[in-house]
Design a protein around this motif. Structure first.
Motif, short mmCIF file in Angstrom:
data_model
loop_
_atom_site.label_atom_id
_atom_site.label_comp_id
_atom_site.label_asym_id
_atom_site.label_seq_id
_atom_site.Cartn_x
_atom_site.Cartn_y
_atom_site.Cartn_z
N THR B 69 -10.28 -17.47 3.67
CA THR B 69 -10.04 -18.50 4.75
C THR B 69 -9.21 -17.64 5.94
O THR B 69 -9.49 -17.70 7.15
CB THR B 69 -9.73 -19.67 4.44
N VAL B 70 -8.35 -17.07 5.36
CA VAL B 70 -7.13 -16.44 6.40
C VAL B 70 -7.18 -14.95 6.35
O VAL B 70 -6.42 -13.95 6.87
CB VAL B 70 -5.86 -16.93 6.34
N LYS B 71 -8.18 -14.24 5.48
CA LYS B 71 -8.48 -12.69 5.31
C LYS B 71 -7.20 -12.31 4.86
O LYS B 71 -6.64 -11.28 5.71
CB LYS B 71 -9.06 -12.35 6.69
N HIS B 72 -6.58 -12.53 3.79
CA HIS B 72 -5.34 -12.23 3.25
C HIS B 72 -5.52 -11.61 1.84
O HIS B 72 -6.05 -12.41 1.01
CB HIS B 72 -4.33 -13.32 3.39
N LEU B 73 -4.84 -10.89 1.47
CA LEU B 73 -5.03 -10.19 0.03
C LEU B 73 -3.41 -9.98 -0.29
O LEU B 73 -2.80 -9.60 0.69
CB LEU B 73 -5.49 -8.83 0.24
N SER B 74 -3.21 -10.17 -1.53
CA SER B 74 -1.88 -10.03 -1.86
C SER B 74 -1.77 -9.31 -3.36
O SER B 74 -2.53 -9.48 -4.04
CB SER B 74 -0.73 -11.16 -1.70
N LEU B 75 -0.78 -8.48 -3.53
CA LEU B 75 -0.52 -7.81 -4.88
C LEU B 75 0.67 -8.00 -5.31
O LEU B 75 1.73 -8.02 -4.71
CB LEU B 75 -0.67 -6.35 -4.68
N GLN B 76 0.66 -8.77 -6.56
CA GLN B 76 1.83 -9.24 -7.15
C GLN B 76 2.34 -8.26 -8.73
O GLN B 76 1.10 -8.12 -9.36
CB GLN B 76 1.77 -10.69 -7.84
N ILE B 77 3.34 -7.66 -8.61
CA ILE B 77 3.82 -6.89 -9.62
C ILE B 77 4.83 -7.59 -10.53
O ILE B 77 6.04 -7.84 -9.93
CB ILE B 77 4.21 -5.26 -8.81
N ALA B 78 4.80 -7.92 -11.71
CA ALA B 78 5.74 -8.30 -12.52
C ALA B 78 6.55 -7.42 -13.11
O ALA B 78 6.21 -6.43 -13.33
CB ALA B 78 5.17 -9.29 -13.60
N ALA B 79 7.86 -7.81 -13.12
CA ALA B 79 8.88 -7.01 -13.94
C ALA B 79 8.86 -5.53 -13.41
O ALA B 79 8.60 -4.48 -13.97
CB ALA B 79 8.79 -6.96 -15.49
N THR B 80 9.18 -5.34 -12.11
CA THR B 80 8.84 -4.30 -11.26
C THR B 80 9.68 -3.35 -11.88
O THR B 80 10.97 -3.51 -12.18
CB THR B 80 9.23 -4.37 -9.90
N GLN B 81 9.19 -1.97 -12.04
CA GLN B 81 9.95 -0.79 -12.85
C GLN B 81 10.15 0.41 -11.56
O GLN B 81 9.62 0.16 -10.67
CB GLN B 81 9.41 -0.40 -13.98
N PRO B 82 11.30 1.17 -11.90
CA PRO B 82 11.40 2.20 -11.06
C PRO B 82 10.17 3.13 -10.86
O PRO B 82 9.98 3.53 -9.83
CB PRO B 82 12.66 2.94 -11.69
N GLY B 83 9.29 3.26 -11.79
CA GLY B 83 7.82 4.09 -11.68
C GLY B 83 7.12 3.35 -10.74
O GLY B 83 5.88 4.03 -10.45
N ASP B 84 7.35 2.13 -10.39
CA ASP B 84 6.47 1.45 -9.50
C ASP B 84 6.60 1.83 -7.93
O ASP B 84 6.13 1.82 -7.07
CB ASP B 84 6.54 -0.02 -9.60
#
Lengths: 115, 112
Positions: B69-84
């Motif tokens: 509807t609003v042309k939006h995309l999101s990426l959620q990363i759980a428990a973010t690590q330094p390698g991310d």
């Protein structure tokens, strides 16, 4: 399994020269796409080839050309190099471009510097 | 009106936190979306994709949400690590298209 491979890794050329970059797709992939990534920006589409035919072309001048060989590897040629052609050139392969939504997997890129 | 997550060029988080990276895409005709991770000196690495007939897809530690509807995309990363730590790009393509159109990247920095 080998991913997408590109050669050379780095290249330094002077203005006006010509350069050829090479790409080998993932085994079994028939489509190869080329992208240009200028420092600090996202990749920009240059070409896509599928079964040796050009299937798409981005907004790049005619100095840029490409081809795909029977083994699905590809070459990108750039003539009359300009300083602004300095960038990371990325090759991506996908299984079948006809579906248009196949995942494109990228190689490590060739870093071209034009002096 | 509905609020839309803003694109941030940089995002700094602590190890173990959850990260959310936003992207606004350009073409309402696009029907396939991909998130790529790019580490310094390397090519983009596929993370997760989603087609336009879905609004959510989960992978290992990652979730992609699509709001057409609003042309939006999101990426959620759980428990973010330094390698991310890397630059994250969203990309879109049309159903019959071939070219990926990349959005503005977000540099994720994870401190331990």
């Amino acid at each position: 399994d080998a991913g997408v491979t590109q050669s050379p890794t780095h290249l330094i050329k002077t203005r006006g020269q010509q350069v050829t970059l090479r790409c080998s797709p993932i085994s079994g992939h028939k489509s190869v796409s080329w992208y240009q990534q200028v420092l600090g920006q996202g990749p920009q589409f240059i070409f896509q080839y599928y079964e040796k035919e050009e299937r798409g072309r981005g907004n790049f001048p005619d100095r840029f050309s490409a081809r795909q060989f029977p083994n699905y590897s590809s070459e990108l040629n750039v003539n009359a190099l300009l300083l602004g052609d300095s960038a990371l050139y990325l090759c991506a392969s996908s299984l079948d471009s006809d579906r248009g939504t196949d995942t494109q997997y990228f190689g490590p890129g060739t870093r071209l510097t034009v002096l | 009106g509905e609020s839309v997550g803003l694109h941030l060029p940089t995002l700094s988080v602590q190890e173990g936190d959850n990260s959310i990276i936003n992207c606004a895409y350009s073409n309402s005709a696009s029907d396939y979306f991909i998130w790529y991770k790019q580490e310094s000196g390397k090519g983009p690495q596929f993370i997760i994709d989603i087609r336009s007939n879905m609004d959510k897809r989960q992978g290992q530690r990652v979730t992609v949400l699509l709001n057409k509807t609003v042309k939006h995309l999101s990426l959620q990363i759980a428990a973010t690590q330094p390698g991310d730590s890397a630059v994250y790009f969203c990309a879109e393509t049309q159903q019959a298209g071939t070219a990926l159109i990349f959005g503005k990247g977000t540099t994720l920095s994870v401190s331990s």
